[in-house]
Design an enzyme around this catalytic site. Structure first.
Site, mmCIF file in Angstrom:
data_model
loop_
_atom_site.group_PDB
_atom_site.id
_atom_site.type_symbol
_atom_site.label_atom_id
_atom_site.label_comp_id
_atom_site.label_asym_id
_atom_site.label_seq_id
_atom_site.Cartn_x
_atom_site.Cartn_y
_atom_site.Cartn_z
ATOM 1 N N SER A 105 -21.874 -18.241 -111.293
ATOM 2 C CA SER A 105 -23.055 -19.112 -111.808
ATOM 3 C C SER A 105 -23.262 -20.381 -111.223
ATOM 4 O O SER A 105 -23.709 -21.172 -111.698
ATOM 5 C CB SER A 105 -22.788 -19.304 -113.441
ATOM 6 O OG SER A 105 -21.525 -20.018 -113.479
ATOM 7 N N ALA A 116 -25.874 -19.746 -105.764
ATOM 8 C CA ALA A 116 -26.040 -18.697 -105.013
ATOM 9 C C ALA A 116 -26.274 -17.742 -106.126
ATOM 10 O O ALA A 116 -27.542 -16.818 -106.192
ATOM 11 C CB ALA A 116 -24.928 -18.065 -103.988
ATOM 12 N N THR A 124 -20.744 -25.973 -107.262
ATOM 13 C CA THR A 124 -22.157 -26.307 -107.112
ATOM 14 C C THR A 124 -22.135 -27.669 -107.757
ATOM 15 O O THR A 124 -22.834 -28.559 -107.042
ATOM 16 C CB THR A 124 -23.293 -25.385 -107.669
ATOM 17 O OG1 THR A 124 -23.087 -24.321 -106.849
ATOM 18 C CG2 THR A 124 -24.751 -25.984 -107.458
ATOM 19 N N GLY A 139 -23.990 -34.388 -101.265
ATOM 20 C CA GLY A 139 -24.807 -34.884 -100.229
ATOM 21 C C GLY A 139 -26.324 -34.358 -100.202
ATOM 22 O O GLY A 139 -27.216 -35.008 -100.207
ATOM 23 N N GLY A 140 -26.416 -33.191 -100.403
ATOM 24 C CA GLY A 140 -27.632 -32.299 -100.625
ATOM 25 C C GLY A 140 -27.757 -31.042 -99.787
ATOM 26 O O GLY A 140 -26.948 -30.194 -99.728
ATOM 27 N N GLU A 144 -26.496 -36.787 -92.469
ATOM 28 C CA GLU A 144 -25.076 -36.500 -92.483
ATOM 29 C C GLU A 144 -24.529 -36.216 -91.123
ATOM 30 O O GLU A 144 -25.556 -35.865 -90.005
ATOM 31 C CB GLU A 144 -24.921 -35.394 -93.439
ATOM 32 C CG GLU A 144 -24.959 -35.979 -94.828
ATOM 33 C CD GLU A 144 -24.368 -34.932 -95.889
ATOM 34 O OE1 GLU A 144 -24.321 -35.290 -97.070
ATOM 35 O OE2 GLU A 144 -24.679 -33.747 -95.682
ATOM 36 N N HIS A 154 -12.595 -31.801 -95.268
ATOM 37 C CA HIS A 154 -13.534 -32.908 -95.255
ATOM 38 C C HIS A 154 -12.664 -34.216 -95.207
ATOM 39 O O HIS A 154 -11.826 -34.441 -95.672
ATOM 40 C CB HIS A 154 -14.249 -32.898 -96.610
ATOM 41 C CG HIS A 154 -15.332 -33.946 -96.650
ATOM 42 N ND1 HIS A 154 -15.381 -35.264 -96.583
ATOM 43 C CD2 HIS A 154 -16.905 -33.664 -96.675
ATOM 44 C CE1 HIS A 154 -16.527 -35.663 -96.659
ATOM 45 N NE2 HIS A 154 -17.658 -34.875 -96.977
ATOM 46 N N ARG A 198 -17.576 -32.485 -88.757
ATOM 47 C CA ARG A 198 -16.476 -32.836 -89.794
ATOM 48 C C ARG A 198 -15.182 -32.480 -89.246
ATOM 49 O O ARG A 198 -14.279 -33.336 -89.532
ATOM 50 C CB ARG A 198 -16.978 -32.027 -90.908
ATOM 51 C CG ARG A 198 -16.535 -32.626 -91.981
ATOM 52 C CD ARG A 198 -17.058 -31.813 -93.281
ATOM 53 N NE ARG A 198 -18.464 -32.270 -93.794
ATOM 54 C CZ ARG A 198 -19.065 -31.785 -94.787
ATOM 55 N NH1 ARG A 198 -18.733 -30.616 -95.305
ATOM 56 N NH2 ARG A 198 -20.101 -32.373 -95.207
ATOM 57 N N HIS A 249 -12.056 -28.378 -98.263
ATOM 58 C CA HIS A 249 -13.469 -28.676 -98.769
ATOM 59 C C HIS A 249 -14.346 -27.287 -99.079
ATOM 60 O O HIS A 249 -15.041 -27.232 -100.016
ATOM 61 C CB HIS A 249 -14.035 -29.904 -97.787
ATOM 62 C CG HIS A 249 -15.385 -29.992 -98.714
ATOM 63 N ND1 HIS A 249 -15.804 -30.552 -99.635
ATOM 64 C CD2 HIS A 249 -16.596 -29.862 -97.836
ATOM 65 C CE1 HIS A 249 -17.161 -30.909 -99.852
ATOM 66 N NE2 HIS A 249 -17.749 -30.498 -98.655
ATOM 67 N N GLU A 285 -20.383 -19.340 -100.771
ATOM 68 C CA GLU A 285 -19.126 -19.442 -100.430
ATOM 69 C C GLU A 285 -17.997 -18.272 -100.243
ATOM 70 O O GLU A 285 -17.171 -18.311 -99.433
ATOM 71 C CB GLU A 285 -18.338 -20.894 -101.014
ATOM 72 C CG GLU A 285 -17.197 -21.381 -100.160
ATOM 73 C CD GLU A 285 -16.768 -22.485 -100.898
ATOM 74 O OE1 GLU A 285 -17.419 -23.096 -101.789
ATOM 75 O OE2 GLU A 285 -15.542 -23.205 -100.513
ATOM 76 N N ARG A 337 -18.862 -25.387 -90.628
ATOM 77 C CA ARG A 337 -19.915 -25.505 -91.182
ATOM 78 C C ARG A 337 -20.811 -26.846 -91.133
ATOM 79 O O ARG A 337 -20.113 -27.854 -91.326
ATOM 80 C CB ARG A 337 -19.675 -25.229 -92.689
ATOM 81 C CG ARG A 337 -20.991 -25.514 -93.565
ATOM 82 C CD ARG A 337 -21.044 -25.120 -94.841
ATOM 83 N NE ARG A 337 -19.878 -26.182 -95.598
ATOM 84 C CZ ARG A 337 -20.370 -27.131 -96.133
ATOM 85 N NH1 ARG A 337 -21.623 -27.604 -96.132
ATOM 86 N NH2 ARG A 337 -19.396 -27.812 -96.663
ATOM 87 N N SER A 389 -24.565 -25.590 -96.908
ATOM 88 C CA SER A 389 -23.862 -24.434 -97.813
ATOM 89 C C SER A 389 -24.817 -24.135 -99.098
ATOM 90 O O SER A 389 -24.752 -23.269 -99.533
ATOM 91 C CB SER A 389 -22.469 -24.878 -98.404
ATOM 92 O OG SER A 389 -22.595 -26.221 -98.598
HETATM 93 C C1 SIN Z 1 -20.798 -34.458 -98.366
HETATM 94 O O1 SIN Z 1 -21.620 -34.792 -99.093
HETATM 95 O O2 SIN Z 1 -20.248 -35.165 -97.469
HETATM 96 C C2 SIN Z 1 -20.676 -32.806 -98.213
HETATM 97 C C3 SIN Z 1 -21.743 -32.192 -98.091
HETATM 98 C C4 SIN Z 1 -21.223 -30.727 -97.555
HETATM 99 O O3 SIN Z 1 -20.178 -30.458 -97.840
HETATM 100 O O4 SIN Z 1 -22.213 -30.059 -97.105
#
Ligand code: SIN
Length: 542
Positions: free
Chosen positions: A28, A31, A58, A63-64, A128, A243, A289, A349, A373, A384, A389
């Protein structure tokens, strides 16, 4: 008795409560809810949620969601950045689908009630790691995932989609043609037989395989494990994204400190106060990353410390407004970012690999789709790109809904259980904490043949099949299975690429510029193969 039968002990389905639907969606998060919101209302759709809809990954996303919606941006630039981060093993056609359909995915979300942050009447965009332009659309500052979940959940309910909470997927059931036709699901701990025409796995990743993680407790890889047991092909499991900036904390999951802070000017500092990334990469603190995570870890080892720091003092005045979630986590730890450096270290992450799909979400099993995912459509390659994502969940979730609407299937009645069991009926009593710590230590940011072999020897005696229909036992069984698959894949990939770094093979190898395919052989053991080429079938970019 066929070879296969010797490894299958049927679950006794008789007497189970039955649930019927046209489409069963397991998961839920963004996706699963996207598929639910896009499917025609004429279909009877049920979303099975492991906990509440807010218990998955989710709502944690900060970040977004990346999309080339800025004036000076273009999906081709977004695709180029995605492919660079992926280090040669992403599928260029799948990436083209992702990036080309990203702007319409943002429009879809807005149309479904998502309130994104705006500036001067247009979407506010942030930057980012690995992105050549600001293209991260966000909501509530760093509360993007929570807003997406909220809006899609409300919308799905309004459309009459039924959600069943506390519903744990045990196993997928095939019909005699080998297509998926049902599932055993524990609902409130009680086994239920769910019969459907088509199913969508949207059950998230396997971040909990590691002890240090940003993934919530629901992320035990249940969908990947059930798909593997049912015979679906998995891909690229050895690629786990770590991460670089996760807050030092005893919490599980550990709080993420979004890359978007570095996008606004925060920088990494070592224990001596020196900049970490300056001079090491043209993008410095915003390098991809995997590169930043390895450099943080290397500096930690060199300096004999268990964390470094994120220096956000230069952006402290906007922290509360732009990053309210992170600011709240810092307050609870007694950290004042206008004065204090923020202690961080890398943590697992994101599961880059998963159930292999086409760009329409089809798996190698008829009637079974996967998205988000849990899936591996080939857009992330070996690493990634940030904020791709959430986007993946929307773009490919919409495509799955379209596919299901275009190709309805009739339900079948004959089911063949797939749960693999040992003769014993004992519940699994593995020490999960110890197993997760072993994964951190031996299959983390840096691995080697020696560490991976040590891990395999540790896992072998504890790997067994659960005969007990009990959530904790089956979760643990899934984790042990996925650990073993991942470690065998990482051992076979004799090179370093993106998120997979082998201390004993620290270079890229041309022989490995392929995807890694995982399949359960007829004797129940893992068969690994390399993909022939990075090809995409049936692509229709809209
Ligand atoms: C982040 O906000 O650093 C993570 C965003 C992500 O994993 O795509």
């Amino acid at each position: 008795m066929s070879t296969r039968d010797r490894f299958v002990t049927p679950i006794d389905l008789s007497g189970m409560q039955e649930i019927f639907c046209d489409v069963a969606i397991f998961g839920s998060g963004i996706a699963g809810l996207t598929v639910a919101c896009e499917l025609p209302s004429s279909l009877n759709v049920v979303v099975f949620s492991k906990g509440l809809y807010s218990d998955g990954s989710t709502p944690y996303a900060q970040g977004g969601i990346a999309a080339a919606v800025g004036e000076l941006d273009d999906p081709a630039f977004h695709a180029e950045d995605t492919l660079i981060a992926a280090v040669g093993t992403a599928d260029p056609m799948a990436v083209a689908v992702l990036t080309t359909e990203a702007p319409s995915a943002i429009k879809f979300l807005i149309d479904h009630g998502v309130h994104f942050d705006s500036e001067n009447g247009t979407l506010a965009l942030s930057l980012e790691g690995g992105h050549s332009r600001p293209r991260i659309v966000h909501a509530g500052g760093d509360a993007t995932g929570a807003e997406l979940s909220r809006a899609l959940f409300v919308d799905a309910n309004t459309r009459g989609v039924q959600t069943i909470n506390d519903a744990f997927l045990v196993d997928l059931l095939l019909d005699l043609s080998g297509a998926v036709a049902g599932a055993v699901v524990l609902i409130g701990g009680q086994p239920n037989l769910v019969r459907f025409s088509q199913a969508v796995l949207a059950s998230g990743g396997a971040g909990q395989l590691f002890s240090s993680t940003t993934s919530p407790s629901t992320c035990t890889g249940d969908g990947m494990a059930a798909a593997y047991r049912a015979g679906a092909e998995l891909a690229d499991l050895e690629f786990v994204q770590f991460h670089p900036t996760v807050l030092m904390s005893v919490n599980d999951p550990r709080p993420l400190i979004s890359e978007a802070l570095r996008g606004e000017g925060a920088v990494l500092r070592d224990s001596k106060g020196e900049r970490v990334m300056e001079g090491l990469h043209t993008l410095a603190d915003l390098a991809p990353r995997d590169i930043v995570a390895r450099e943080v870890l290397k500096r930690m080892h060199d300096q004999g410390v268990d964390h470094l720091f994120l220096d956000a003092r230069s952006i402290a005045s906007t922290m509360n407004r732009h990053f309210p979630t992170i600011s709240a986590s810092l307050v609870t730890q007694g950290i004042d970012p206008s004065r204090d450096l923020i202690p961080i270290s890398p943590a697992s992450h994101y599961s880059i690999g998963g159930v292999r799909t086409t760009v329409n979400g089809e798996t190698s099993i008829g009637g079974l789709y996967a998205v988000g995912e849990v899936a591996s459509v080939g857009i992330h390659g070996a690493n990634r790109l940030a904020s791709n994502s959430l986007l993946e969940g929307v773009v490919f979730g919409r495509r799955i809904a379209q596919r299901i609407a275009d190709q309805p299937r009739s339900p079948t009645n004959t089911l063949e259980p797939q749960l693999f069991q040992r003769p014993s009926n004992d519940p699994i009593t593995v020490n999960r904490d110890e197993m997760r710590q072993a994964m951190d230590r031996d299959a983390g940011v840096v691995r080697s043949r020696e560490s991976l072999q040590r891990l395999l020897s540790y896992l072998k005696p504890i790997a067994r099949k659960s005969a007990v229909l009990d959530q904790a036992s089956i979760e643990t069984m899934n984790m042990v299975l996925l650990d073993q698959l991942m470690v065998q894949g990482a051992l076979a990939r004799n090179e370093s690429r993106g998120a997979h770094f082998r201390a004993d093979f620290d270079q890229l190898s041309d022989l490995w510029q392929v995807r890694h395919l995982y399949h359960r052989g007829t004797d129940g053991s893992l068969e690994l193969a390399k993909s022939d080429e990075l090809k995409s079938e049936g692509i229709v970019a809209t």
